[in-house]
Write an enzyme that holds these catalytic residues in place. Structure first.
Site, PDB file in Angstrom:
ATOM      1  CE  LYS A  66      -4.006  -1.986   2.361  1.00 29.92           C
ATOM      2  NZ  LYS A  66      -5.003  -1.788   3.398  1.00 29.92           N
ATOM      3  CG  ASP A 103      -7.958   0.576   3.856  1.00 27.39           C
ATOM      4  OD1 ASP A 103      -8.789  -0.220   3.383  1.00 27.39           O
ATOM      5  OD2 ASP A 103      -6.723   0.440   3.708  1.00 27.39           O
TER       6      ASP A 103
END
Ligand code: ATR
Length: 273
Positions: A66, A103
């Site tokens: 990420k 997220d």
């Protein structure tokens, strides 16, 4: 033409994302595929070259890629830059990669759907862990008005790095976690402790106020020992599946401009082996 999607991670073979997105492809009659693309640590850049060309609509990016993904996209939105990580990539015209991070939305939306408005519990949140998931939780809490977030991580340097970046974050000692729960409004486990086949999360909830909410990003098992213990003493809890489903919801919206529904039927479908 069938649109291609997928998830890049290592290991990624247990990812539930294909199941979630395929469910929504069916529901919305979208002709698309979603595959797991196991991508070793050093192979992200080369994998993204392939994704720029061809029929890809976008991809999800997961551990350990990420942070690296943020440096490899052509453009990233504010939320990805604030979190310092990309979990969703949209392939734009001429193969340009647009990075976002869903997220933080996944976290706050999951709590909201469970009856917990983040703004109401933003006074004194305690986060266990300081990895990628913790960074997204900090961003969500910041948006909800948090001014004093305590982050406890085994490796103190990581929580201190978070505190250096975010003035609203304080780093505490991992060893002091039981006592740190005094006066907490929300407890979030973002570590992998408590996950099936991992070490248990050792913590005593004795000092945690009874009106505090408790949530876990771990969703296998769905009811972690932490959530079970919290429920038993009367705290309200939110399991980790909601965050997974809601981050997927926002990814799907970025790719297709449609907001798919997170329903009990979807939850049951995902939980069925
Ligand atoms: P993610 O991006 O999903 O948050 P990560 O970056 O690997 O994943 O972070 C995992 C978190 O779990 C970290 O906070 C990690 O602590 P360290 O920074 O000290 O590694 C925490 N963690 C994993 N195993 C742990 C253990 N046995 N005890 C305490 N913390 C642990």
């Amino acid at each position: 033409m069938t649109q291609k999607l997928g998830i890049l991670g290592w290991p990624a073979r247990h990812s539930l994302s294909p199941k979630i997105h395929r469910f929504w492809f069916r529901e919305h009659a979208i002709e698309a595929t979603y595959e797991i693309m196991e991508t070793p640590e050093d192979a992200l850049a080369i994998e993204l070259v392939g994704i720029r060309s061809g029929a890809f609509r976008g991809v999800n990016v997961t551990v350990p890629h990420k942070e690296k993904a943020l440096t490899l996209v052509d453009e990233a939105d504010d939320v990805a830059r604030r979190i310092g990580a990309v979990n969703t990539i949209l392939v734009k015209e001429e193969g340009k990669l647009f990075g976002s991070n869903t997220d933080a939305f996944g976290f706050s939306e999951s709590l909201k759907q469970s009856g917990c408005d983040l703004a109401d519990v933003a006074a004194r949140p305690v986060i266990l862990g300081a990895g990628g998931a913790a960074r997204a939780v900090v961003a969500a809490l910041a948006d909800a008005g948090a001014k004093d977030i305590l982050v406890l991580n085994r490796t103190r340097a990581r929580s201190e790095a978070l505190a250096a970046e975010w003035p609203i974050v304080r780093a505490g000692n991992w060893e002091d976690r039981d006592k740190a729960l005094e006066g907490a409004t929300l407890l979030i486990n973002t570590t992998s402790l408590g996950m099936e086949r991992k070490d248990p999360l050792e913590i005593s909830l004795g000092a945690l106020p009874k009106d505090a909410w408790v949530t876990d990003v771990v969703y296998v098992p769905l009811e972690t020992a932490l959530l079970k213990a919290a429920k038993k003493r009367g705290n309200r809890t939110v399991d980790g599946l909601g965050m997974l489903l809601h981050q997927a919801q926002a990814s799907f919206r970025l790719w297709f401009g449609i907001t798919p529904k997170v329903t009990d039927e979807l939850r049951a479908h995902i939980l069925a082996a």
